[in-house]
Design a protein around this motif. Structure first.
Motif, short mmCIF file in Angstrom:
data_model
loop_
_atom_site.label_atom_id
_atom_site.label_comp_id
_atom_site.label_asym_id
_atom_site.label_seq_id
_atom_site.Cartn_x
_atom_site.Cartn_y
_atom_site.Cartn_z
N MET A 1 0.70 -1.09 -0.03
CA MET A 1 -0.16 0.01 0.08
C MET A 1 0.77 1.01 0.00
O MET A 1 1.63 1.43 0.80
CB MET A 1 -0.64 0.04 1.24
N ASN A 3 2.24 5.14 0.39
CA ASN A 3 2.07 6.05 1.44
C ASN A 3 0.96 6.95 1.39
O ASN A 3 0.06 7.30 2.22
CB ASN A 3 3.44 6.85 1.78
N LEU A 6 -2.16 5.43 2.38
CA LEU A 6 -2.09 5.28 3.92
C LEU A 6 -2.58 6.62 4.60
O LEU A 6 -3.45 6.57 5.40
CB LEU A 6 -0.78 4.97 4.48
N ILE A 7 -2.05 7.75 3.98
CA ILE A 7 -2.35 8.86 4.65
C ILE A 7 -3.87 9.37 4.38
O ILE A 7 -4.59 9.69 5.14
CB ILE A 7 -1.68 10.24 4.06
N ARG A 10 -5.66 7.11 6.63
CA ARG A 10 -5.80 7.87 8.08
C ARG A 10 -6.66 9.10 8.25
O ARG A 10 -7.60 9.13 9.23
CB ARG A 10 -4.42 8.42 8.87
N VAL A 212 4.44 16.28 14.26
CA VAL A 212 4.31 15.09 13.83
C VAL A 212 4.78 14.98 12.54
O VAL A 212 5.58 14.39 11.93
CB VAL A 212 2.66 14.90 13.53
N GLU A 214 7.41 16.19 11.49
CA GLU A 214 8.98 16.08 11.43
C GLU A 214 9.20 14.55 11.09
O GLU A 214 10.24 14.17 10.68
CB GLU A 214 9.37 16.53 12.82
N VAL A 215 8.43 13.79 11.95
CA VAL A 215 8.48 12.36 11.74
C VAL A 215 7.94 11.93 10.52
O VAL A 215 8.55 10.94 9.91
CB VAL A 215 7.62 11.57 12.90
N MET A 216 7.07 12.36 9.90
CA MET A 216 6.45 11.76 8.59
C MET A 216 7.25 12.16 7.55
O MET A 216 7.53 11.32 6.56
CB MET A 216 4.98 12.68 8.54
N VAL A 217 7.96 13.59 7.73
CA VAL A 217 8.27 13.96 6.38
C VAL A 217 9.94 12.96 6.30
O VAL A 217 10.12 12.96 4.98
CB VAL A 217 8.97 15.48 6.67
N SER A 218 10.35 12.43 7.20
CA SER A 218 11.34 11.45 6.89
C SER A 218 10.97 10.25 6.15
O SER A 218 11.74 9.45 5.41
CB SER A 218 12.28 11.16 8.20
N SER A 219 9.75 10.06 6.27
CA SER A 219 9.24 8.88 5.52
C SER A 219 8.56 9.10 4.25
O SER A 219 8.07 8.24 3.42
CB SER A 219 8.60 7.73 6.57
N VAL A 220 7.98 10.23 4.26
CA VAL A 220 6.88 10.52 3.10
C VAL A 220 7.19 11.78 2.53
O VAL A 220 7.63 12.74 3.13
CB VAL A 220 5.41 10.80 3.74
N ARG A 415 6.06 22.97 1.64
CA ARG A 415 7.21 22.11 1.75
C ARG A 415 8.14 23.06 2.58
O ARG A 415 9.02 22.65 3.64
CB ARG A 415 7.94 22.01 0.55
#
Lengths: 438, 306
Positions: A1, A3, A6-7, A10, A212, A214-220, A415
Motif C-alpha cells: 500500500m 504512503n 495510507l495517509i 488515516r 508530527v 517532522e516524523v512523517m517527512v522523513s518517510s513521506v 514544503r
C-alpha cells in the motif's frame, strides 16, 4: 500500500469515526429543512394577538364593508376622534375615515397606540381601496354588478417551455424549482468550501505544532503528505454528500409520493412523460412541474453528479490554498490575515451567485462560472437551469486544471512552511518560498 | 567502515549560518554523540541527514554512495519534540507510522505487540495519545522509531522527559540495538550519558565542527597530565621533594586523615619519578590520573580554552 493511500486512509478514518461527523451528517438535512420550514411555521403561528382597531367612519361607506381576519379586527365605534384617542387605550388604534373619503382618498388617518408595521398599514389601505373602488363602480349603476365582478376576476397560470428541447425533456424548466435549487446548491458549495477548507488548514497547523510532520517527512514526501490530507478530507466531504443525496433521493422517490395527493402525482407523472399539456384541475402547474422535478430520479442524479464533481474540484483547489496557508503559520490566529485572499473569492462567488440566479444566461454568469475560483459556486447555481453541457464540461476542465497548478504552487509553500516556526510570514516571503529550491 | 559520511556541509538561512563546512564520519555499529550548545546547528544537521532539508553545499553519503530518498526507510528518526497525533489511539497510530515505513500490517502488528510487551505498556494500545504523560508518549515514539529495524537510528535528545528508571531502560534498549548491528546517532546535552554510551562524538559549536573523535581518546588527549595524589604525612616535605619534578596545583586537606594534592606532570615519562619522590616523602595512599569528564571538555571546547 503506497504512503499516500495510507495517509488518505488515516485522514478519512480519523474524521468519519468522529461522533461530530455522524451527528452533523444526520442533523444537517434536518436543520436545513427546519431552516426552510421554520419561517413559514413562525409566520403561520406568530401573528400574535388580533389587533383591535376602532373605526370611526364619517362617510358611512367603509366601516360596514371592512372585513376582520385573524390579525386585525375592526370595530365600529361611535365617538368623536379626540374622545376615542383619549379613552380607547385598549385598542391598537383608532382609524378615522373622513366624510369625503370617496373624493378625497387622503382623508384617512390612523391614530395608533403603538408602532405600526408596513404590513398592517398595507392591509388596511388595500381593503379600503378595494371598498372605495367598488363604491365608485356602483356610481355607474351597472346592472348585475356583483356577478360581473365575479366573472371579471382572473388569475393567470403560465407554464414555460424551452424551444431548444424535445417535448419529453421539458420537465425541468420550472423556474421555481431551478431558482430554489440554485440557491440551495450554491449555498451548499459555499458552505462546503469554507468548512472543509478550514478543516484542512487547521489540521495542517495542528500537525505542524505537534511536530508530527517532522516524523512523517522523513518517510513521506511532503507533496504526498499534503495531497493525502486534501484527498482524505475530500473523501469525507464526498461521503457526506453521498449520504445526503441518498437521503434526498429516498425522500424524493418514496416519501414525497406518499404525501402528495394522487392526482397531483399523476399529473407530475404525465408532465414527466412529456405530456406538456398535462394539467390537473385546481393545481398550479408550477407546483406540478416542481413535484415532477423533485420526484424525477434522473434529474436528481444529474444534479448530484455535478454537485459531487464541483465540490470535489472546488474543494481540491481551495484546500490546496488553505493547506499552504496552514503550513505557513503556527496558530489559527496568525492564519486570519493570510487566509483572506483565499476566502475572498469564495465570498465574491457567493455574491455573484445571488446575481446570477436572476439571469443565469448573462455573460457575467457565464464568465464567473468559467473562472476557476468562482466557478464551483456560480456554476452549481446555474446547473438547475439546464445550461448547455459544454459549459459545464469546460468549467470542470478549467477547474481541475487550475487545481493541478495550484497544488504545485501550494506544495512549494507547504514544503518550506512546515519547518518554519516562529515569525508569521508575509506575502512577500510566501512568494520567496514558492521559488525556493530543494 | 562508515555508514554515514557528512562532507563539507553548509546551510545558510536568511541572516544566519546554521552549518559551516561541517564534516563527520559515523562508523558502522557505533553510538555516535552529536554534542553542542543550543542553537549550534545540531538539529539542522540531523534534518539534512533525514533529507528534511537540503544542504546549500556539500553532501551526505550513506554507506559507499550518495544518500538517496529511499534511504529514509533505512533510517529511524526520533525528533526532539515528540510528534504524535494527540487524538489518535496509541496502537492505531503506531501501526500507521510503521506502515508508512514500509512494514505490512501483519508484520507491524506482530512487532508492535512484542515491543509493547517489552515496555509493559500493552494496556495503552487503545488509549488516546493525549491521555498519556510526556514520558509515556515518548516511549511510544521510541517504539515507532525503531520498529522497522533501521540500520541507522537518529535520536534527538532521547532522554529528556524520562525518569531515571525509564532513562535507564531506554539506554539499555539503545545499546541492545547497537549490539544487533544498528548504528546510532544521538544529539544530547547530557554529558554523563555521552560517557556511558557513546563511542564517538562530534562537538558542534557556532555552526562548526570543533571536536570529533573517539570518546576515550578525546578524554585522554585532553587529560593534560593532571594527577591526584592521596597521602598521609608532612606536606612541606612532600612539596619540597616534588618541587623538582612537577608542579603542585592545589592541595586539599581531608577529614579522613589523607590529604590530596593535585599535580601537573610535564610528561608521561616523569610520572615514575614523581611517584618515587612522593613515596619517599610521605605515606602514599593512591596516585591517579585525572581524566576530564566530557562535561569539562564540552565547556572548555565551547569556551575556546581546550
Amino acid at each position: 500500500m503506497s504512503n499516500i493511500s495510507l495517509i488518505i486512509g488515516r485522514e478519512f478514518n480519523e474524521r468519519v469515526r468522529k461522533k461530530s461527523f455522524i451527528i452533523t451528517t444526520l442533523l444537517m438535512p434536518v436543520l436545513m429543512i427546519a431552516l426552510m420550514v421554520a419561517p413559514a411555521l413562525i409566520m403561520e403561528y406568530s401573528h400574535g394577538e388580533q389587533k383591535r382597531i376602532a373605526v370611526i367612519d364619517r362617510s358611512g361607506l367603509v366601516a360596514g364593508a371592512l372585513e376582520s381576519d385573524e390579525t386585525i379586527r375592526f370595530e365600529t365605534v361611535d365617538l368623536d376622534v379626540e374622545a376615542a384617542r383619549d379613552s380607547l387605550k385598549e385598542y391598537f388604534g383608532v382609524l378615522h375615515i373622513g366624510a369625503g373619503i370617496l373624493d378625497d382618498p387622503a382623508d384617512l388617518r390612523l391614530y395608533a397606540n403603538a408602532s405600526t408595521s408596513l404590513m398592517l398599514e398595507g392591509k388596511i389601505t388595500s381593503q379600503i381601496e378595494h371598498i372605495l373602488e367598488t363604491e365608485k363602480l356602483k356610481r355607474y349603476e351597472i346592472e348585475d354588478l356583483p356577478r360581473i365582478m365575479e366573472e371579471v376576476k382572473t388569475t393567470v397560470k403560465m407554464r414555460t417551455f424551452r424551444n431548444d428541447k424535445e417535448e419529453d425533456e421539458q420537465n425541468n424548466s420550472s423556474p421555481v424549482v431551478a431558482t430554489a435549487l440554485g440557491y440551495i446548491l450554491g449555498f451548499m458549495l459555499y458552505m462546503f468550501l469554507l468548512l472543509y477548507g478550514s478543516i484542512v488548514m487547521q489540521s495542517v497547523i495542528e500537525e505542524k505544532n505537534n511536530r508530527v510532520l517532522e516524523v512523517m517527512v522523513s518517510s513521506v514526501r511532503p507533496f504526498d503528505l499534503m495531497m493525502g490530507k486534501i484527498l482524505g478530507v475530500a473523501c469525507v466531504a464526498v461521503l457526506q454528500i453521498l449520504i445526503w443525496s441518498v437521503l434526498i433521493c429516498l425522500v424524493g422517490a418514496v416519501v414525497l409520493p406518499q404525501l402528495m395527493p394522487a392526482d397531483v402525482l399523476a399529473g407530475a407523472e404525465a408532465v414527466r412523460q412529456g405530456a406538456a399539456a398535462a394539467t390537473v384541475e385546481g393545481v398550479d402547474p408550477q407546483l406540478l412541474q416542481a413535484v415532477a422535478a423533485m420526484t424525477d430520479l434522473g434529474y436528481i442524479l444529474k444534479i448530484f453528479g455535478c454537485l459531487v464533481l464541483f465540490i470535489f474540484g472546488g474543494f481540491l483547489l481551495y484546500s490546496a490554498m488553505f493547506a499552504a496557508v496552514g503550513s505557513a503559520v503556527d496558530n489559527v490566529q496568525d492564519a486570519q490575515q493570510l487566509q483572506t485572499p483565499v476566502t475572498l473569492p469564495i465570498i465574491l462567488a457567493l455574491f455573484m451567485m445571488l446575481a446570477v440566479i436572476n439571469d443565469p444566461n448573462s455573460p457575467v454568469a457565464f464568465w464567473f462560472s468559467i473562472i476557476p475560483l468562482t466557478s464551483p459556486i456560480v456554476m452549481m447555481a446555474r446547473i438547475p437551469y439546464d445550461i448547455p453541457m459544454w459549459e459545464i464540461g469546460l468549467s470542470l476542465v478549467i477547474l481541475y486544471a487550475s487545481f493541478a497548478a495550484m497544488v504545485w504552487v501550494a506544495a512549494k509553500i507547504y514544503r518550506v512552511g512546515i519547518f518554519m516556526y516562529g515569525k508569521k510570514p508575509s506575502f512577500k516571503e510566501l512568494w520567496k518560498w514558492m521559488r525556493y529550491r530543494y | 567502515m562508515n555508514i554515514l559520511t557528512v562532507e563539507h556541509v553548509s546551510k545558510h538561512y536568511a541572516g544566519h549560518t546554521a552549518l559551516d563546512d561541517v564534516s563527520l564520519a559515523v562508523p558502522k555499529g557505533s553510538v555516535y554523540g552529536l554534542l553542542g550548545p543550543n542553537g549550534a546547528g545540531k538539529t539542522t544537521l540531523i534534518r539534512i541527514i533525514n533529507r528534511i532539508t537540503a544542504p546549500d553545499a556539500g553532501g551526505v553519503r550513506f554507506g559507499d554512495r550518495e544518500l538517496r530518498p529511499e534511504d529514509v526507510y533505512r533510517i529511524g528518526y526520533l525528533p526532539e519534540e515528540r510528534g504524535l497525533y494527540k487524538k489518535m489511539k496509541v496502537g492505531e497510530q503506531a501501526l500507521f507510522f510503521a506502515r508508512l515505513k514500509g512494514l505490512s500490517r501483519r508484520e507491524a502488528t506482530q512487532r508492535l505487540k512484542h515491543w509493547f510487551e517489552k515496555f509493559g505498556i500493552q494496556e495503552w494500545w487503545n488509549k488516546k495519545v493525549e491521555e498519556l504523560s510526556k514520558g509515556m508518549a515518548q516511549k511510544v515514539q521510541f517504539i515507532v522509531t525503531v520498529l522497522h529495524e533501521p540500520e541507522l537510528l537518529i535520536f534527538d535528545e532521547p532522554f529528556s522527559g524520562f525518569d531515571p528508571i525509564n532513562a535507564n531502560l531506554l539506554k539499555e534498549e539503545i545499546l541492545a540495538l547497537r549490539d544487533k548491528g544498528a548504528t546510532i546517532i544521538f544529539s544530547t546535552h547530557n554529558m554523563s550519558s555521552v560517557e556511558e554510551i557513546c563511542d564517538h562524538i562530534t562537538l558542534i559549536n557556532r555552526s562548526k565542527n570543533i571536536l570529533s573523535g573517539n570518546v576515550d581518546e578525546i578524554r585522554r588527549c585532553h587529560g593534560a597530565n593532571i594527577f591526584e595524589l592521596d597521602y598521609r604525612g608532612d606536606e612541606a616535605a612532600l612539596r619540597a621533594r616534588l618541587a623538582a619534578c612537577c608542579e603542585v596545583m592545589e592541595s586539599t586537606p581531608s577529614v579522613t586523615g589523607y590529604h590530596t594534592l593535585k599535580l601537573h606532570v610535564g610528561s608521561d615519562a616523569e610520572v615514575r619519578g614523581v611517584i618515587a619522590a612522593a613515596n619517599e616523602a610521605v605515606e602514599l595512599r593512591s596516585f591517579r590520573e585525572v581524566i576530564p569528564s566530557m562535561n569539562d571538555i564540552f565547556i572548555r571546547a565551547v569556551n575556546g580554552t581546550l
